[in-house]
Scaffold this motif. Structure first.
Motif, PDB file in Angstrom:
ATOM      1  N   LYS A  30      10.314   0.880  -3.887  1.00  0.00           N
ATOM      2  CA  LYS A  30       9.069   0.245  -4.319  1.00  0.00           C
ATOM      3  C   LYS A  30       8.115   1.244  -4.971  1.00  0.00           C
ATOM      4  O   LYS A  30       7.301   0.871  -5.823  1.00  0.00           O
ATOM      5  CB  LYS A  30       8.381  -0.428  -3.124  1.00  0.00           C
ATOM      6  N   ALA A  31       8.217   2.505  -4.581  1.00  0.00           N
ATOM      7  CA  ALA A  31       7.320   3.522  -5.135  1.00  0.00           C
ATOM      8  C   ALA A  31       7.536   3.729  -6.626  1.00  0.00           C
ATOM      9  O   ALA A  31       6.670   4.272  -7.312  1.00  0.00           O
ATOM     10  CB  ALA A  31       7.505   4.844  -4.394  1.00  0.00           C
ATOM     11  N   ALA A  32       8.671   3.280  -7.142  1.00  0.00           N
ATOM     12  CA  ALA A  32       8.940   3.393  -8.578  1.00  0.00           C
ATOM     13  C   ALA A  32       8.263   2.280  -9.371  1.00  0.00           C
ATOM     14  O   ALA A  32       8.274   2.309 -10.605  1.00  0.00           O
ATOM     15  CB  ALA A  32      10.445   3.365  -8.837  1.00  0.00           C
ATOM     16  N   GLY A  33       7.656   1.325  -8.676  1.00  0.00           N
ATOM     17  CA  GLY A  33       7.036   0.190  -9.347  1.00  0.00           C
ATOM     18  C   GLY A  33       5.717   0.533 -10.003  1.00  0.00           C
ATOM     19  O   GLY A  33       5.246   1.679  -9.987  1.00  0.00           O
ATOM     20  N   GLY A  34       5.105  -0.483 -10.594  1.00  0.00           N
ATOM     21  CA  GLY A  34       3.852  -0.293 -11.304  1.00  0.00           C
ATOM     22  C   GLY A  34       2.681  -0.074 -10.373  1.00  0.00           C
ATOM     23  O   GLY A  34       2.772  -0.281  -9.155  1.00  0.00           O
ATOM     24  N   HIS A  35       1.573   0.342 -10.962  1.00  0.00           N
ATOM     25  CA  HIS A  35       0.358   0.559 -10.186  1.00  0.00           C
ATOM     26  C   HIS A  35      -0.026  -0.726  -9.448  1.00  0.00           C
ATOM     27  O   HIS A  35       0.026  -1.822 -10.004  1.00  0.00           O
ATOM     28  CB  HIS A  35      -0.783   0.975 -11.107  1.00  0.00           C
ATOM     29  N   GLY A  36      -0.397  -0.572  -8.197  1.00  0.00           N
ATOM     30  CA  GLY A  36      -0.774  -1.717  -7.393  1.00  0.00           C
ATOM     31  C   GLY A  36       0.365  -2.282  -6.580  1.00  0.00           C
ATOM     32  O   GLY A  36       0.146  -3.114  -5.709  1.00  0.00           O
ATOM     33  N   THR A  37       1.606  -1.831  -6.853  1.00  0.00           N
ATOM     34  CA  THR A  37       2.754  -2.309  -6.086  1.00  0.00           C
ATOM     35  C   THR A  37       3.353  -1.224  -5.217  1.00  0.00           C
ATOM     36  O   THR A  37       4.246  -1.502  -4.420  1.00  0.00           O
ATOM     37  CB  THR A  37       3.855  -2.840  -7.027  1.00  0.00           C
ATOM     38  N   ARG A  38       2.860  -0.005  -5.361  1.00  0.00           N
ATOM     39  CA  ARG A  38       3.440   1.107  -4.614  1.00  0.00           C
ATOM     40  C   ARG A  38       2.983   1.078  -3.158  1.00  0.00           C
ATOM     41  O   ARG A  38       1.829   0.740  -2.880  1.00  0.00           O
ATOM     42  CB  ARG A  38       3.041   2.426  -5.265  1.00  0.00           C
ATOM     43  N   PRO A  39       3.864   1.432  -2.238  1.00  0.00           N
ATOM     44  CA  PRO A  39       3.484   1.399  -0.818  1.00  0.00           C
ATOM     45  C   PRO A  39       2.323   2.345  -0.524  1.00  0.00           C
ATOM     46  O   PRO A  39       2.261   3.459  -1.057  1.00  0.00           O
ATOM     47  CB  PRO A  39       4.756   1.881  -0.110  1.00  0.00           C
ATOM     48  N   ASP A  40       1.388   1.877   0.312  1.00  0.00           N
ATOM     49  CA  ASP A  40       0.319   2.777   0.730  1.00  0.00           C
ATOM     50  C   ASP A  40       0.840   3.663   1.847  1.00  0.00           C
ATOM     51  O   ASP A  40       1.942   3.477   2.367  1.00  0.00           O
ATOM     52  CB  ASP A  40      -0.938   2.009   1.126  1.00  0.00           C
ATOM     53  N   LEU A  41       0.060   4.655   2.231  1.00  0.00           N
ATOM     54  CA  LEU A  41       0.567   5.656   3.156  1.00  0.00           C
ATOM     55  C   LEU A  41       0.653   5.128   4.583  1.00  0.00           C
ATOM     56  O   LEU A  41       1.404   5.660   5.399  1.00  0.00           O
ATOM     57  CB  LEU A  41      -0.302   6.907   3.077  1.00  0.00           C
ATOM     58  N   GLY A  42      -0.097   4.071   4.867  1.00  0.00           N
ATOM     59  CA  GLY A  42       0.060   3.426   6.158  1.00  0.00           C
ATOM     60  C   GLY A  42       1.447   2.823   6.308  1.00  0.00           C
ATOM     61  O   GLY A  42       2.055   2.876   7.393  1.00  0.00           O
TER      62      GLY A  42
END
Length: 315
Positions: free
Chosen positions: A260-272
């Motif tokens: 998911k981290a490869a996705g666009g801005h706003g879709t990347r996993p947060d650090l929580g």
């Protein structure tokens, strides 16, 4: 000279000694009579946003005592500005803990940078104590938690890279961030033009841009590269962790977030989300992944008699 109150320090009151660091934006020197304290001087003081540097100093002063101690223990945070004839020339910071250094064959010491975690050991690195699989996982958790605390404080770190993260496993796994003047309050100008490290850029962000979302991408880079001991691993490519670092539940969760981290801005996993995955706990699926809302900052928190500038917040 005391730097505990964050007040500006005159350059004329300092006695810089040995150079211990040199980068594109400035150099770092020890100070006579001030063990454990370092002075970073800028090569081009006229380009420094003094108000933004004052904002970083004030963020630290605004923390509760225990939070400030934890920040000091895990980062080389700006303690105060150094000024000369009204111009900001640099800042003072604490030296990295001795545990974050390794002894070379000639008897000198060097900082234990993240780079030593991302490649197989070499004969020249015999002084670097390599982590066990469990310690490698603990270092990943420590880095995620540290950057997550910065985000919770309303900060963007910016230039997260293999040179700006230090680590140790003695006496226990821990990480330490340097070059912290590259951080900034969300919505504020950076102290200098945003530095970026090759192979650590967010491919979807404009050059020189730093946001919470680009931090999330770079943390994902670091997670994958540490777990796989691969300096070029990146979201969008298969992740293969070293044997014994992740158990089954963690591996499935980490791989899912890494994709998911490869996705666009706003879709990347947060650090929580990363913290939950690395802990091996189940995550609750949400209807849609949204970026964390920007913290609401009270400008009065960063004002005071010791302040020499003001943080300029933008909408």
């Amino acid at each position: 000279m005391s730097v505990s109150d964050g007040a500006d320090v005159a350059l004329s009151s300092l006695d810089p000694l040995d150079k211990v660091g040199d980068g594109g934006q400035g150099e770092v020197r020890t100070l006579a009579g001030r063990p454990g304290l370092l002075y970073k001087s800028y090569r081009e003081p006229h380009r420094v946003a003094g108000d933004s540097l004052a904002g970083l100093v004030s963020v630290r002063l605004g923390l509760r005592a225990e939070e400030r101690d934890r920040l000091d223990a895990s980062t080389a945070w700006p303690l105060c500005r150094v000024v000369d004839a009204g111009r900001v020339t640099g800042f003072l910071m604490n030296e990295a803990p001795a545990s974050m250094r390794w002894a070379t064959a000639d008897g000198s010491t060097k900082l234990t940078e993240l780079a030593f975690l991302l490649r197989p050991g070499k004969a020249a690195w015999q002084g670097v104590v390599q982590p066990s699989p469990a310690e490698r996982l603990a270092l990943v958790v420590a880095l995620v938690e540290l950057v997550d605390r910065l985000h919770a404080t309303g900060l963007v770190f910016g230039d997260l890279s293999e040179a700006n993260v230090l680590w140790t496993v003695r006496p226990e796994p821990a990480v330490h961030l340097i070059d912290c003047d590259g951080a900034r309050l969300v919505g504020a100008d950076p102290v200098l033009a945003q530095a970026e490290t090759p192979d650590w850029r967010d491919p979807l962000a404009p050059a020189g841009a730093a946001t919470v979302d680009s931090d999330r991408y770079k943390v994902a880079l670091a997670v994958g590269r540490i777990l796989a001991q691969d300096a070029y691993a990146a979201p969008g490519r298969p992740l293969t962790a070293l044997p014994g670092v992740l158990d089954g539940r963690r591996e499935d969760a980490v791989r899912g977030l890494y994709e998911k981290a490869a996705g666009g801005h706003g879709t990347r996993p947060d650090l929580g989300q990363w913290r939950i995955a690395l802990a091996g706990r189940r995550q609750i699926a949400l209807e849609a992944a949204r970026p964390r809302e920007r913290p609401v900052l009270d400008p009065r928190k960063f004002d005071g008699p010791r302040r020499r500038g003001s943080v300029r917040l933008r909408d």
